[in-house]
Motif scaffolding. Structure first.
Motif, PDB file in Angstrom:
ATOM      1  N   LYS A  14       0.865  -1.191   0.000  1.00  0.00           N
ATOM      2  CA  LYS A  14       0.000   0.000   0.000  1.00  0.00           C
ATOM      3  C   LYS A  14       0.893   1.230   0.000  1.00  0.00           C
ATOM      4  O   LYS A  14       1.791   1.365   0.833  1.00  0.00           O
ATOM      5  N   THR A  46      -2.357  -1.061  11.007  1.00  0.00           N
ATOM      6  CA  THR A  46      -3.773  -0.771  10.740  1.00  0.00           C
ATOM      7  C   THR A  46      -4.045  -0.830   9.238  1.00  0.00           C
ATOM      8  O   THR A  46      -5.068  -1.375   8.800  1.00  0.00           O
ATOM      9  N   THR A  47      -3.113  -0.288   8.476  1.00  0.00           N
ATOM     10  CA  THR A  47      -3.270  -0.311   7.023  1.00  0.00           C
ATOM     11  C   THR A  47      -3.405  -1.744   6.522  1.00  0.00           C
ATOM     12  O   THR A  47      -4.261  -2.054   5.692  1.00  0.00           O
ATOM     13  N   LEU A  50      -6.827  -3.060   7.418  1.00  0.00           N
ATOM     14  CA  LEU A  50      -7.866  -2.485   6.565  1.00  0.00           C
ATOM     15  C   LEU A  50      -7.857  -3.116   5.183  1.00  0.00           C
ATOM     16  O   LEU A  50      -8.913  -3.360   4.590  1.00  0.00           O
ATOM     17  N   LEU A  53      -9.452  -6.396   5.249  1.00  0.00           N
ATOM     18  CA  LEU A  53     -10.907  -6.316   5.391  1.00  0.00           C
ATOM     19  C   LEU A  53     -11.602  -5.796   4.136  1.00  0.00           C
ATOM     20  O   LEU A  53     -12.822  -5.805   4.053  1.00  0.00           O
ATOM     21  N   LEU A  55     -11.451  -2.681   3.353  1.00  0.00           N
ATOM     22  CA  LEU A  55     -11.805  -1.280   3.591  1.00  0.00           C
ATOM     23  C   LEU A  55     -10.815  -0.338   2.940  1.00  0.00           C
ATOM     24  O   LEU A  55     -11.055   0.856   2.853  1.00  0.00           O
ATOM     25  N   SER A  56      -9.696  -0.915   2.549  1.00  0.00           N
ATOM     26  CA  SER A  56      -8.689  -0.098   1.884  1.00  0.00           C
ATOM     27  C   SER A  56      -8.132  -0.935   0.738  1.00  0.00           C
ATOM     28  O   SER A  56      -7.924  -2.141   0.885  1.00  0.00           O
ATOM     29  N   GLU A  57      -7.976  -0.286  -0.386  1.00  0.00           N
ATOM     30  CA  GLU A  57      -7.546  -1.054  -1.546  1.00  0.00           C
ATOM     31  C   GLU A  57      -6.028  -1.159  -1.598  1.00  0.00           C
ATOM     32  O   GLU A  57      -5.346  -0.135  -1.489  1.00  0.00           O
ATOM     33  N   TYR A  83     -13.920  -7.407  13.337  1.00  0.00           N
ATOM     34  CA  TYR A  83     -12.847  -6.404  13.387  1.00  0.00           C
ATOM     35  C   TYR A  83     -13.074  -5.482  14.565  1.00  0.00           C
ATOM     36  O   TYR A  83     -14.142  -4.860  14.693  1.00  0.00           O
ATOM     37  N   PRO A  85     -11.674  -2.192  15.772  1.00  0.00           N
ATOM     38  CA  PRO A  85     -10.750  -1.127  15.384  1.00  0.00           C
ATOM     39  C   PRO A  85      -9.976  -0.609  16.588  1.00  0.00           C
ATOM     40  O   PRO A  85     -10.392  -0.800  17.742  1.00  0.00           O
ATOM     41  N   GLU A  86      -8.909   0.018  16.267  1.00  0.00           N
ATOM     42  CA  GLU A  86      -8.100   0.699  17.259  1.00  0.00           C
ATOM     43  C   GLU A  86      -8.999   1.771  17.877  1.00  0.00           C
ATOM     44  O   GLU A  86      -9.718   2.467  17.151  1.00  0.00           O
ATOM     45  N   ASN A  87      -8.999   1.854  19.199  1.00  0.00           N
ATOM     46  CA  ASN A  87      -9.852   2.854  19.843  1.00  0.00           C
ATOM     47  C   ASN A  87     -11.297   2.740  19.430  1.00  0.00           C
ATOM     48  O   ASN A  87     -11.890   3.695  18.927  1.00  0.00           O
ATOM     49  N   VAL A  88     -11.855   1.555  19.583  1.00  0.00           N
ATOM     50  CA  VAL A  88     -13.216   1.347  19.096  1.00  0.00           C
ATOM     51  C   VAL A  88     -14.191   2.340  19.725  1.00  0.00           C
ATOM     52  O   VAL A  88     -14.039   2.740  20.876  1.00  0.00           O
TER      53      VAL A  88
ATOM     54  N   ARG C  97     -15.853   7.216  16.460  1.00  0.00           N
ATOM     55  CA  ARG C  97     -14.989   6.101  16.050  1.00  0.00           C
ATOM     56  C   ARG C  97     -15.806   4.854  15.750  1.00  0.00           C
ATOM     57  O   ARG C  97     -15.396   3.738  16.043  1.00  0.00           O
ATOM     58  N   SER C 100     -15.278   2.881  11.162  1.00  0.00           N
ATOM     59  CA  SER C 100     -14.563   1.716  10.632  1.00  0.00           C
ATOM     60  C   SER C 100     -15.214   0.429  11.111  1.00  0.00           C
ATOM     61  O   SER C 100     -15.251  -0.564  10.388  1.00  0.00           O
ATOM     62  N   SER C 104     -16.803  -2.335   8.662  1.00  0.00           N
ATOM     63  CA  SER C 104     -16.292  -3.697   8.662  1.00  0.00           C
ATOM     64  C   SER C 104     -17.409  -4.725   8.803  1.00  0.00           C
ATOM     65  O   SER C 104     -17.164  -5.919   8.773  1.00  0.00           O
ATOM     66  N   ARG C 109     -20.027  -0.321   1.543  1.00  0.00           N
ATOM     67  CA  ARG C 109     -19.756   0.920   2.230  1.00  0.00           C
ATOM     68  C   ARG C 109     -20.782   2.002   1.907  1.00  0.00           C
ATOM     69  O   ARG C 109     -21.132   2.827   2.748  1.00  0.00           O
ATOM     70  N   GLU C 317     -10.646   7.420   2.893  1.00  0.00           N
ATOM     71  CA  GLU C 317     -10.051   6.382   3.724  1.00  0.00           C
ATOM     72  C   GLU C 317     -10.959   6.150   4.922  1.00  0.00           C
ATOM     73  O   GLU C 317     -11.401   7.089   5.576  1.00  0.00           O
ATOM     74  N   ILE C 318     -11.284   4.886   5.146  1.00  0.00           N
ATOM     75  CA  ILE C 318     -12.051   4.573   6.351  1.00  0.00           C
ATOM     76  C   ILE C 318     -11.047   4.341   7.456  1.00  0.00           C
ATOM     77  O   ILE C 318     -10.327   3.350   7.466  1.00  0.00           O
ATOM     78  N   ARG C 319     -10.930   5.189   8.324  1.00  0.00           N
ATOM     79  CA  ARG C 319      -9.940   5.021   9.370  1.00  0.00           C
ATOM     80  C   ARG C 319     -10.386   5.896  10.516  1.00  0.00           C
ATOM     81  O   ARG C 319     -10.772   7.049  10.307  1.00  0.00           O
TER      82      ARG C 319
END
Ligand SMILES: Nc1ncnc2c1ncn2[C@@H]1O[C@H](COP(=O)(O)OP(=O)(O)O)[C@@H](O)[C@H]1O
Ligand SMILES: [Mg+2]
Lengths: 252, 407, 321
Positions: A14, A46-47, A50, A53, A55-57, A83, A85-88, C97, C100, C104, C109, C317-319
């Motif tokens: 990426k 994280t990348t 993602l 998942l 969520l990121s190409e 999943y 996520p960080e800091n859900v 938050r 994401s 998921s 989306r 970007e989904i983040r």
């Protein structure tokens, strides 16, 4: 432990506008395995998650999760992957059950079916007593545990946990790690979790991967890594030492 | 002084008056003296004479005249009157004011006037009839006679008895006008008579008789003997009557007597036009800037040929109204022609109902205006353009969904 | 599709339980009620003795009453509804938050943004319908007029235009909520946009028209063409404001006697005479055709803004961080 490969990547890359976030990553994780994904902040953990998942190409390379390509079949991947996520985050003005119910609905679980599942998961993460409390009033540890419950309502084959112990007190961390261990041992769920806290990874991971600046610098059992680098047994070296060694190699 | 003169003057007047009066008195006395002196006529003598001794009457007519018994002597006489000769078919009598009489006393030097009456029986033939009246005194010493020759003539035309005159026998006007002739009917006979009034006019014409200055319609009138009366004849021409001269014969009759008068009405023809649509629909739908067609008829509802009929329009500015043909050269009475009209609202015309007037104008102020309600509509072409735009946007959105959506 | 409905349902629940929305809703409802009531009582007095008044029903919406008509009110403050519904649609998920996590789940989306937009549109529809029905109710009650099919058709189109108008602002604010991570920023941007498009564009249009085709008072009288040109320039420019689009469109559809959306027309005396001969109301279909450009512009611009926010969101970007 069977030998079925659940997560597999081949030269997964990426690039964010010239900056390489993940560089030719090759991974292979088997069912039921707990894979610790190590790396400093900004390493590309994280990348990677993602991308796995959908969520990121990915810029290049391919990935497969449970046999699905996340880029082309994101729905199938998301169906089997939980999943965290960080800091859900949660909808703070809803209570715990309502939050989970919403996730159940999104997973196509009818309200009638979701109620026992939610109850079960709440019990499992130890939040059953707090189930009607607004999530806004939850402590950080409770949120992380609720996050685990949320991941599990869809009955996943794989879970991705992004920094699950971030910001937890030692007791909370231990509790969380026990929970993660039980996922693998009780439900044979593959756990792919990222952390920059080495001792925790060391405690529960079957295998670890060390990522620095987008490059996977080492991958394997902790013992093997220790032996490989230092020729020593695990009883004498902690993961932290191994990690620092790799880190110094990359950043002279 | 003045007083004295006044007295003197009146005295003089009085004297003159006195003189005048005495002169009259003297004159009268002299006259009386002369009369007495002249009354030296015969002791006795009578005479009888009628008003006329010969006369013409028409068949059926009675004879009435005065007959006078005259005492020429100084002696009073009782005069006996007898009708010695009465022709066949006549009834005669001598009448006083109250009775039929056969003798009458007449004082000396006086006469008495009676009436001689002779009435013919029905079917009396024309010819000469002789009547004789004899008069004689009571002692029969004196006689007198009088003959009357009555010539009965065949009844001839009227004219003698009934006369119609009119000052204006020919009236001129348009078909839609009313014509009023004034007739003077004179009853020339002695007796009062009823006259019936009839008329002969072209078909569908209406003829009414009215007394002068009155609105009643009459069919007969009574006129006293020897008097006249005026009658007005009101003629209403048929609506579709063409221009031309039309005779109207008015007959006035009483019993067998008839009189006729020939009146004439000269119609100059009317000039009226009508226009409209056969269906009566006077509305048209059109689109701004787009021509719309309709047709209407022009009809000559007058009775004369109408020439040079111009067709024009009253329209909003920037509108175009075209006629085909744009004028009609001749249109015979009752004829109808179709005119095609093309109305093009201006390109900026608003949606809504506009009023457009189409008028045809012919001779002699004959005109007709038809108001047409032109409903200008917006072309739905732009609606389609709009829908295409929306479809394009939706397609774009759909493309976006397909491109980005499956993630 | 099911995911869209699930998200939509959640969003609807959020809208109808959010304090700010309820506040705004009650405010607008109250203002409409008061204005409709005033108009209703005013009309009742006016119509005393009028045998068969026409289009009274629509007057409930168009009559200015004491302060403003409902249409004007909606034109000014309707956008606020859209903004309130959309300004934090996406960035709230970010700040919580939850985005994401949401992404998921086994959903596409775009279900997220579609669901949110749909929920907004549904809320707007409910709101407009509620207002229209309540005012109709008041009308029926206070002046006893029953709307004919033509009037109902017009009202329906008014409702459609209103929904698109407010949805346009929903689209704008959702776009801002996608673009700006901060809720406050997107709210401010949306409000600024609203003020600019609603108030400054018309002002700017007159200034620009003065510059492009100037007229001065002296020549204006002698040369109406010039005045018209000026007015047309101003009109076209002011149509950049959705408020103008909306006001013109709704005023025309709600007033059957209005034959154009334009305010100034050059009309010859004969044309005026000819047109004034039949004081007839336009049939509904013609009114629709007149406002169609406005309606289509509104629909198109609404869709374009939605498409924009959609595209931006999908490529983002989904983040969480
Ligand atoms: N949207 C983005 N645009 C540009 N660079 C990004 C973006 N997201 C992440 N990065 C960069 O990619 C790298 C990897 O980030 P990340 O995967 O979040 O690290 P980690 O999770 O290991 O802390 C970082 O250097 C970060 O700056
Ligand atoms: Mg990270």
């Amino acid at each position: 432990m069977n030998s079925e490969t659940v997560i597999e990547t081949r030269d997964l890359t990426k690039v964010y506008g010239g900056q390489i976030a993940v560089n030719h990553l090759n991974l292979s994780i088997k069912r039921g395995e707990i894979f610790g994904f190590l790396g400093p902040n900004g390493a590309g953990k994280t990348t990677t998650l993602l991308m796995l998942l959908g969520l990121s190409e990915p810029t290049s390379g391919t990935a497969h999760v449970c046999g699905y390509n996340p880029t082309r079949e994101p729905l199938q991947v998301k169906r089997v992957v939980g999943y965290l996520p960080e800091n859900v985050g949660f909808y703070d003005d809803l209570n715990a059950v309502q939050n989970l119910k919403y996730i159940c609905r999104l997973n196509g679980i009818a309200d009638r079916d979701s109620a026992p599942i939610i109850e079960e998961q709440m019990k499992m993460v130890g939040l059953y007593d707090e189930r009607t409390k607004k999530v806004g009033a939850f402590s950080r540890g409770m949120r992380q545990r609720l996050g685990i419950a949320e991941v599990l309502v869809k009955n996943p084959a794989v879970v991705f946990l992004d920094e699950p112990t971030l910001g937890l007190d030692p007791d909370g961390s231990r509790h969380m790690l026990d929970l993660i261990c039980s996922l693998s041992t009780d439900k044979n769920i593959t756990v792919f979790f990222s952390s920059h806290l080495l001792d925790q990874v060391q405690k529960i991971s079957h295998r670890v991967g060390i990522m620095i600046k987008g490059n996977m610098v080492a991958q394997g059992k902790i013992d093997d890594l220790a032996r490989e680098k230092f020729g020593l047994g695990p009883e004498t070296y902690t993961l932290e030492e191994i990690y620092m060694k790799y880190f110094k190699e990359v950043q002279p | 002084m003045s007083h004295g003169r006044l007295v003197h003057k009146s005295l003089f007047g009085l004297a003159v008056l006195f003189l005048f009066c005495s002169l009259i008195l003297i004159g009268r006395a002299v006259a009386a003296e002369n009369g007495k002196e002249k009354d030296t006529g015969p002791e006795r003598g009578i005479a009888v004479y009628t008003e006329y001794s010969g006369m013409f009457v028409s068949q059926g007519e009675s004879v009435r005249m005065d007959i006078t018994a005259d005492n020429k002597g100084r002696t009073d006489e009782n005069i006996t009157l007898t009708l010695t000769t009465v022709p066949q078919g006549w009834k005669t009598s001598i009448k006083g004011p109250n009775y039929v009489v056969n003798s009458v006393p007449v004082p000396g030097r006086k006469n008495r006037v009676l009436t001689f009456a002779a009435d013919p029986e029905k079917g009396i033939k024309p010819g000469s009839y002789l009547f004789q009246v004899d008069a004689r005194t009571a002692d029969g010493k004196f006689t007198s006679s009088q003959t009357i020759n009555v010539v009965v003539r065949e009844k001839t035309a009227v004219a003698d008895d009934l006369q119609i005159t009119t000052s204006y026998p020919v009236l001129k006007g348009q078909t839609d006008a009313k014509f009023e002739f004034s007739l003077d009917v004179t009853n020339k006979s002695e007796t009062d008579k009823n006259f019936s009034l009839t008329a002969m006019a072209p078909e569908k014409w209406e003829v009414n008789f009215k007394p002068a200055y009155e609105q009643k319609q009459i069919s007969s009138l009574r006129i006293k003997g020897g008097q006249n009366q005026s009658v007005s004849v009101e003629v209403t021409p048929a609506k579709e009557a063409q221009a031309g001269s039309y005779p109207i014969l008015v007959y006035i009759s009483s019993g067998e007597k008839k009189a006729e008068v020939k009146l004439s009405v000269v119609l100059t023809g009317t000039y009226t036009l009508d226009a409209g649509t056969p269906t009566g629909i006077l509305s048209l739908e059109s689109y701004a800037g787009k021509p719309a067609n309709m047709s209407f008829f022009v009809k000559n509802t007058g009775s004369a040929v109408n020439r040079n009929i111009a067709i024009s329009s009253f329209k909003p500015e920037n509108w175009k109204v075209e006629f085909k043909p744009d004028k009609i050269d001749t249109l015979a009475a009752g004829e109808m022609k179709q005119v095609e009209v093309t109305i093009t609202p201006s390109a900026q015309a608003l949606v809504g109902d506009y009023s457009v007037g189409l008028s045809v104008e012919g001779e002699k102020n004959s005109s007709k205006t038809v108001e047409i309600r032109v409903s200008v509509k917006t072309s739905s072409a732009w609606g389609w353009v709009g829908i295409i735009i929306i479809l394009l946007v939706i397609a774009g959105l759909g493309g976006l969904f397909l491109w980005l959506g499956r993630r | 599709m099911k995911a869209i409905l699930t998200i939509c349902r959640k969003e609807l629940a959020d809208h109808f339980s959010s304090t700010r929305f309820i506040l705004l809703f009650t405010l607008i409802l109250m203002v409409s009620l008061v204005s409709a009531y005033m108009v209703g009582t005013g009309l009742k007095e006016e119509l005393q003795g009028v045998a068969k008044p026409s289009f009274v029903f629509l007057m409930l919406f168009t009559a200015t009453g004491k302060l403003f008509s409902l249409i004007q009110f909606m034109a000014f403050f309707g956008p606020l509804i859209g903004i309130v519904l959309g300004f934090d649609a996406v960035n709230r998920e970010r700040s919580y938050r939850t985005l994401s996590k949401l992404a998921s789940q086994p959903i596409y989306r775009d279900a997220i943004i579609n669901g949110k937009f749909l929920a907004g549109v549904i809320t707007i529809t409910v709101l407009i319908l509620a207002i229209a029905l309540i005012i109709s109710g008041i009308g029926l009650r206070s002046i006893g007029v029953v709307p004919g099919p033509d009037e109902i058709g017009r009202l329906a189109i008014y409702i459609v235009i209103s929904i698109f108008y407010i949805s346009f602002w929903l689209g704008v604010s959702i776009l801002f909520s996608v673009v700006f991570r901060s809720i406050a920023t997107s709210a401010l941007a949306a409000v600024a946009c609203w003020i600019f498009l609603s108030f400054f564009v018309s002002l700017g249009a007159s200034i620009a028209a003065d510059a492009i085709s100037p007229v001065d008072q002296n020549t204006a009288m002698s040369n109406p063409e010039l005045l018209l040109q000026h007015e047309q320039t101003r009109h076209i420019l002011s149509l950049l404001s959705p408020m103008t689009l909306y006001s013109e469109g709704t005023n025309t559809i709600m007033d059957p006697l209005r034959k154009t959306t334009q305010t100034l027309l050059l009309m010859g005396p004969l044309e005026r005479l000819s047109l004034s001969r039949f004081q007839s109301a336009l049939p509904l279909s013609q009114s629709i055709l007149i406002v169609l450009p406005h309606l289509i512009s509104l629909i198109a611009v609404t869709m374009i803004f939605f498409a924009l926010s959609y595209a931006v969101f999908m490529r983002q970007e989904i983040r969480s961080t």
